[in-house]
Design a protein around this motif. Structure first.
Motif, PDB file in Angstrom:
ATOM      1  N   VAL A  24       0.586  -1.148   0.121  1.00  0.00           N
ATOM      2  CA  VAL A  24      -0.282   0.160   0.195  1.00  0.00           C
ATOM      3  C   VAL A  24       0.673   1.311   0.223  1.00  0.00           C
ATOM      4  CG1 VAL A  24      -1.509   1.890   0.994  1.00  0.00           C
ATOM      5  CG2 VAL A  24      -2.008  -1.306   0.802  1.00  0.00           C
ATOM      6  N   THR A  25       0.170   2.412  -0.594  1.00  0.00           N
ATOM      7  CA  THR A  25       1.073   3.672  -1.134  1.00  0.00           C
ATOM      8  C   THR A  25      -0.242   4.750  -0.357  1.00  0.00           C
ATOM      9  OG1 THR A  25       1.072   4.039  -3.349  1.00  0.00           O
ATOM     10  CG2 THR A  25       2.923   2.455  -2.462  1.00  0.00           C
ATOM     11  N   ALA A  26       0.964   5.689  -0.289  1.00  0.00           N
ATOM     12  CA  ALA A  26       0.089   6.772   0.101  1.00  0.00           C
ATOM     13  C   ALA A  26       0.953   8.386  -0.382  1.00  0.00           C
ATOM     14  CB  ALA A  26      -0.515   6.772   1.925  1.00  0.00           C
ATOM     15  N   ASN A  27       0.187   9.499  -0.551  1.00  0.00           N
ATOM     16  CA  ASN A  27       0.972  10.169  -0.689  1.00  0.00           C
ATOM     17  C   ASN A  27       0.747  11.356   0.588  1.00  0.00           C
ATOM     18  OD1 ASN A  27       0.476   9.359  -3.773  1.00  0.00           O
ATOM     19  ND2 ASN A  27       2.445  10.013  -3.252  1.00  0.00           N
ATOM     20  N   PHE A  28       1.673  12.433   0.424  1.00  0.00           N
ATOM     21  CA  PHE A  28       1.091  13.393   0.980  1.00  0.00           C
ATOM     22  C   PHE A  28       1.620  14.539   1.130  1.00  0.00           C
ATOM     23  CE2 PHE A  28       5.638  11.322   2.638  1.00  0.00           C
ATOM     24  CZ  PHE A  28       5.819  12.789   2.634  1.00  0.00           C
ATOM     25  N   SER A  29       1.165  16.064   1.524  1.00  0.00           N
ATOM     26  CA  SER A  29       1.929  16.964   1.431  1.00  0.00           C
ATOM     27  C   SER A  29       2.191  17.674   2.790  1.00  0.00           C
ATOM     28  CB  SER A  29       0.873  17.974   0.555  1.00  0.00           C
ATOM     29  OG  SER A  29      -0.176  18.036   1.536  1.00  0.00           O
ATOM     30  N   ALA A  30       3.513  18.798   2.439  1.00  0.00           N
ATOM     31  CA  ALA A  30       4.367  19.160   2.990  1.00  0.00           C
ATOM     32  C   ALA A  30       4.713  20.391   3.048  1.00  0.00           C
ATOM     33  CB  ALA A  30       5.629  18.847   3.530  1.00  0.00           C
ATOM     34  N   VAL A  31       3.320  21.377   3.799  1.00  0.00           N
ATOM     35  CA  VAL A  31       3.406  23.248   3.378  1.00  0.00           C
ATOM     36  C   VAL A  31       4.215  23.698   4.780  1.00  0.00           C
ATOM     37  CG1 VAL A  31       1.937  24.881   2.292  1.00  0.00           C
ATOM     38  CG2 VAL A  31       1.798  21.857   1.862  1.00  0.00           C
ATOM     39  N   SER A  32       4.905  25.174   4.105  1.00  0.00           N
ATOM     40  CA  SER A  32       5.175  25.893   5.259  1.00  0.00           C
ATOM     41  C   SER A  32       4.449  27.091   4.588  1.00  0.00           C
ATOM     42  CB  SER A  32       6.759  26.195   5.044  1.00  0.00           C
ATOM     43  OG  SER A  32       7.038  27.919   5.288  1.00  0.00           O
ATOM     44  N   SER A  33       4.336  27.646   6.251  1.00  0.00           N
ATOM     45  CA  SER A  33       3.283  28.804   6.512  1.00  0.00           C
ATOM     46  C   SER A  33       4.142  30.164   5.401  1.00  0.00           C
ATOM     47  CB  SER A  33       3.014  28.706   8.036  1.00  0.00           C
ATOM     48  OG  SER A  33       3.962  29.227   8.238  1.00  0.00           O
ATOM     49  N   THR A  34       5.022  30.106   5.844  1.00  0.00           N
ATOM     50  CA  THR A  34       5.923  30.757   5.267  1.00  0.00           C
ATOM     51  C   THR A  34       5.929  30.946   3.804  1.00  0.00           C
ATOM     52  OG1 THR A  34       7.971  30.503   5.355  1.00  0.00           O
ATOM     53  CG2 THR A  34       6.984  31.403   7.059  1.00  0.00           C
ATOM     54  N   GLY A  35       6.183  29.863   3.197  1.00  0.00           N
ATOM     55  CA  GLY A  35       5.783  30.014   1.759  1.00  0.00           C
ATOM     56  C   GLY A  35       7.309  29.576   1.229  1.00  0.00           C
ATOM     57  N   GLU A  36       8.298  29.277   2.654  1.00  0.00           N
ATOM     58  CA  GLU A  36       9.485  29.439   2.854  1.00  0.00           C
ATOM     59  C   GLU A  36       9.937  27.753   2.630  1.00  0.00           C
ATOM     60  OE1 GLU A  36      13.193  28.975   2.355  1.00  0.00           O
ATOM     61  OE2 GLU A  36      12.311  31.374   1.469  1.00  0.00           O
ATOM     62  N   ASN A  37      10.545  27.109   1.964  1.00  0.00           N
ATOM     63  CA  ASN A  37      10.719  25.384   1.833  1.00  0.00           C
ATOM     64  C   ASN A  37      11.828  25.752   2.429  1.00  0.00           C
ATOM     65  OD1 ASN A  37       7.947  25.110   1.811  1.00  0.00           O
ATOM     66  ND2 ASN A  37       8.037  24.231   0.325  1.00  0.00           N
ATOM     67  N   GLU A  38      12.862  26.476   2.400  1.00  0.00           N
ATOM     68  CA  GLU A  38      14.256  26.236   1.427  1.00  0.00           C
ATOM     69  C   GLU A  38      15.241  25.973   3.463  1.00  0.00           C
ATOM     70  OE1 GLU A  38      16.168  28.653  -0.106  1.00  0.00           O
ATOM     71  OE2 GLU A  38      15.548  29.276  -1.374  1.00  0.00           O
ATOM     72  N   SER A  39      14.178  25.939   4.410  1.00  0.00           N
ATOM     73  CA  SER A  39      15.566  25.907   5.630  1.00  0.00           C
ATOM     74  C   SER A  39      14.867  24.470   6.314  1.00  0.00           C
ATOM     75  CB  SER A  39      14.160  27.041   6.668  1.00  0.00           C
ATOM     76  OG  SER A  39      13.237  26.667   6.906  1.00  0.00           O
ATOM     77  N   PHE A  40      13.648  23.386   5.304  1.00  0.00           N
ATOM     78  CA  PHE A  40      14.125  23.038   5.739  1.00  0.00           C
ATOM     79  C   PHE A  40      13.455  21.314   4.646  1.00  0.00           C
ATOM     80  CE2 PHE A  40       9.729  23.212   5.395  1.00  0.00           C
ATOM     81  CZ  PHE A  40       8.855  22.215   4.506  1.00  0.00           C
ATOM     82  N   THR A  41      13.589  20.382   4.961  1.00  0.00           N
ATOM     83  CA  THR A  41      13.982  18.810   3.604  1.00  0.00           C
ATOM     84  C   THR A  41      12.980  17.938   4.229  1.00  0.00           C
ATOM     85  OG1 THR A  41      16.109  17.815   4.335  1.00  0.00           O
ATOM     86  CG2 THR A  41      15.639  19.542   2.460  1.00  0.00           C
ATOM     87  N   VAL A  42      12.396  17.293   3.277  1.00  0.00           N
ATOM     88  CA  VAL A  42      10.916  16.398   4.072  1.00  0.00           C
ATOM     89  C   VAL A  42      12.266  14.601   3.131  1.00  0.00           C
ATOM     90  CG1 VAL A  42       8.960  15.429   4.243  1.00  0.00           C
ATOM     91  CG2 VAL A  42       9.147  17.686   4.189  1.00  0.00           C
ATOM     92  N   ASN A  43      11.642  13.840   3.879  1.00  0.00           N
ATOM     93  CA  ASN A  43      12.285  12.610   3.455  1.00  0.00           C
ATOM     94  C   ASN A  43      11.360  11.221   3.783  1.00  0.00           C
ATOM     95  OD1 ASN A  43      13.585  10.524   2.219  1.00  0.00           O
ATOM     96  ND2 ASN A  43      14.927  10.309   3.496  1.00  0.00           N
TER      97      ASN A  43
END
Length: 489
Positions: A85-104
């Motif tokens: 089974v696979t599932a998809n998710f999203s990761a959204v920053s409140s500031t629209g700035e995603n450079e301060s973190f990475t998701v794996n």
């Protein structure tokens, strides 16, 4: 039917009728569902595998003030899982700035066989903006029979919000001492722990250590990799420390730097201890003080610059014993003050001496240090480091020789300044030998090292000779370079 049984039946009926249609099923079959399963302990730290605690309730938000990788579990509840089974998710920053973190992984989770939990790793590559948050949301699942979120309306746990609070980063030593054999090439491995993680770009060139070195070594560290909880360091000995009559010691101290504070255990001591026991009756320290003469001096020379040329330059200093308590392992009775009362007895350390003024608030010229600077203050309030009250330690040959042995400049930090607002911590260390060179005349021959990056640009050193009498043979000239006077910045 008894009253207890009636009440039990009524309670069961009430429980069943109060549940909504999408609550957990009470039967043998369970509708499969997928949700975030982030648990926290009582101290608000996340629970991580393999720790399990069935009494904790999954959280939908978490306030994070750490730059360690945050592990967010996603759990699939089902009795049987025959296919992947696979599932998809999203990761959204409140500031629209995603450079301060990475998701794996980037956006897909995988469940198969008995593996019913997958984890989203949120890593932080730089410090985040104030009041930023990251929202993770379960979007789709490959099996349409699997419900996204808990089977209830109140706590669905289909989203997880990470509120990024003020970052608190610090470091500490988990171990504060290592004993070494003293063999050249010997290596010890030690860690610096970062309880709240670290950002490699902030640490790479930061001077997080201060050194007080009694021997030479090199220091390297492992690649940072993905582990942000600690850094592994390797200390390799560059000299042979095989004098069993001497104690060798170096100290590494964690210091505060921008964004990181040294906390807890901040000192790491690396020691090669004495193997030969010392006989206090040898009492070499007593050769270098005379308390019956309050103005007793030891005399010295050091190899130093004089008008552009290296030469022996003289100095002297008031010399005193190091007073200790009766139960000190190196204590030797100096005076019972003529009384039978042991409480007023005076004990000295049989192996240590220091330098100090007789009276007043000025300073003595320990090791001729005042020649090293052009603008030093002689006030003890500004430059207390000129009075080194525990300066030299003696190690008699074979532990009991009364005429010769080795000597150690006791590693320590001394404060020297030009004014109350301009002072510097200078690390001193060194070693050498001592010997009775004629009847009653003792010579101490040693190297003194001074370390401060701002004042000296690192470590500087020179040779010293010290004597317990003002009449002594002039040392022969040396064919080595010598330090020059510096101005305190």
């Amino acid at each position: 039917m008894t009253r207890i049984k009636i009440l039990s039946i009524l309670f069961t009926v009430a429980l069943i009728t109060s549940c909504s249609k999408d609550d957990y099923k009470l039967g043998s079959e369970i509708d499969p569902f997928l949700r975030f399963n982030f648990l926290v302990k009582s101290d608000n730290t996340p629970v991580e595998y393999p720790i399990a605690n069935g009494s904790l309730i999954p959280q939908s938000t978490y306030v994070n003030n750490s730059v360690k990788t945050l592990k967010v579990p996603v759990a699939l509840t089902t009795r049987n899982l025959k296919n992947t089974v696979t599932a998809n998710f999203s990761a959204v920053s409140s500031t629209g700035e995603n450079e301060s973190f990475t998701v794996n992984p980037i956006n897909e989770l995988v469940f198969q066989g008995s593996k019913l939990t997958d984890t989203i790793f949120v890593s932080f590559d730089k410090r985040w903006a104030a009041n930023q948050s990251i929202t993770l949301k379960l979007e789709t699942v490959s099996d349409p029979e699997i419900h996204i979120g808990n089977l209830n309306n109140q706590y669905p746990n289909d989203t997880f919000k990470i509120d990024l609070a003020t970052i608190e980063t610090n470091y500490t030593f988990p171990v504060n001492q290592y004993i070494i054999k003293g063999e050249i090439g010997e290596t010890i491995d030690f860690k610096v722990n970062f309880p709240n993680g670290f950002i490699p770009s902030e640490i790479e060139n930061a001077p997080i250590f201060k050194f007080t070195n009694g021997f030479d070594y090199s220091l390297t560290h492992d690649d940072y990799g993905d582990n942000r909880n600690s850094i592994n360091y390797h200390l390799t000995l560059l000299e042979d420390l095989q004098n069993d009559d001497a104690r060798y010691e170096s100290k590494i101290t964690l210091v505060n730097v921008p964004n990181y504070n040294a906390t807890g255990s901040i000192n790491l001591t690396i020691v090669k201890p004495i193997k030969s026991p010392r006989d206090i009756q040898a009492n070499p320290a007593s050769k270098f003080y005379d308390l019956s003469n309050q103005f007793y001096l030891t005399y010295g020379e050091h190899w130093f610059d004089r008008n552009g040329s290296c030469a022996w330059q003289t100095f002297n200093a008031f010399t005193f014993p190091v007073v200790v308590t009766k139960d000190d392992e190196n204590a030797i009775l100096y005076s019972d003050k003529g009384t039978a009362n042991p409480n007023d007895d005076v004990y000295h350390d049989a192996f240590k001496i220091g330098f100090n003024v007789v009276t007043g608030s000025n300073t003595v010229n320990s090791f001729g240090l005042k020649r090293w600077f052009s603008n030093e203050s002689g006030s003890a309030a500004v430059s207390p480091g000129f009075n080194i009250t525990s300066a030299l330690e003696f190690f008699p040959a074979n532990g009991n020789s009364k005429t010769e042995g080795t000597v150690l400049v006791i590693p320590q930090d001394i404060t020297i300044g030009s004014s109350a607002t301009n002072t510097y911590q200078i690390a001193i260390s060194g070693d050498g030998i001592y010997k009775e060179i004629s009847d009653g005349l003792f010579e101490i021959s040693f190297e003194l090292k001074l370390t401060n990056d701002k004042v000296f640009g690192g470590t500087v050193s020179t040779q010293y000779r010290m004597y317990n009498n003002r009449v002594y043979p002039k040392p022969a000239a040396l064919s080595i370079d010598c330090p020059k006077e510096v101005t305190l910045p």
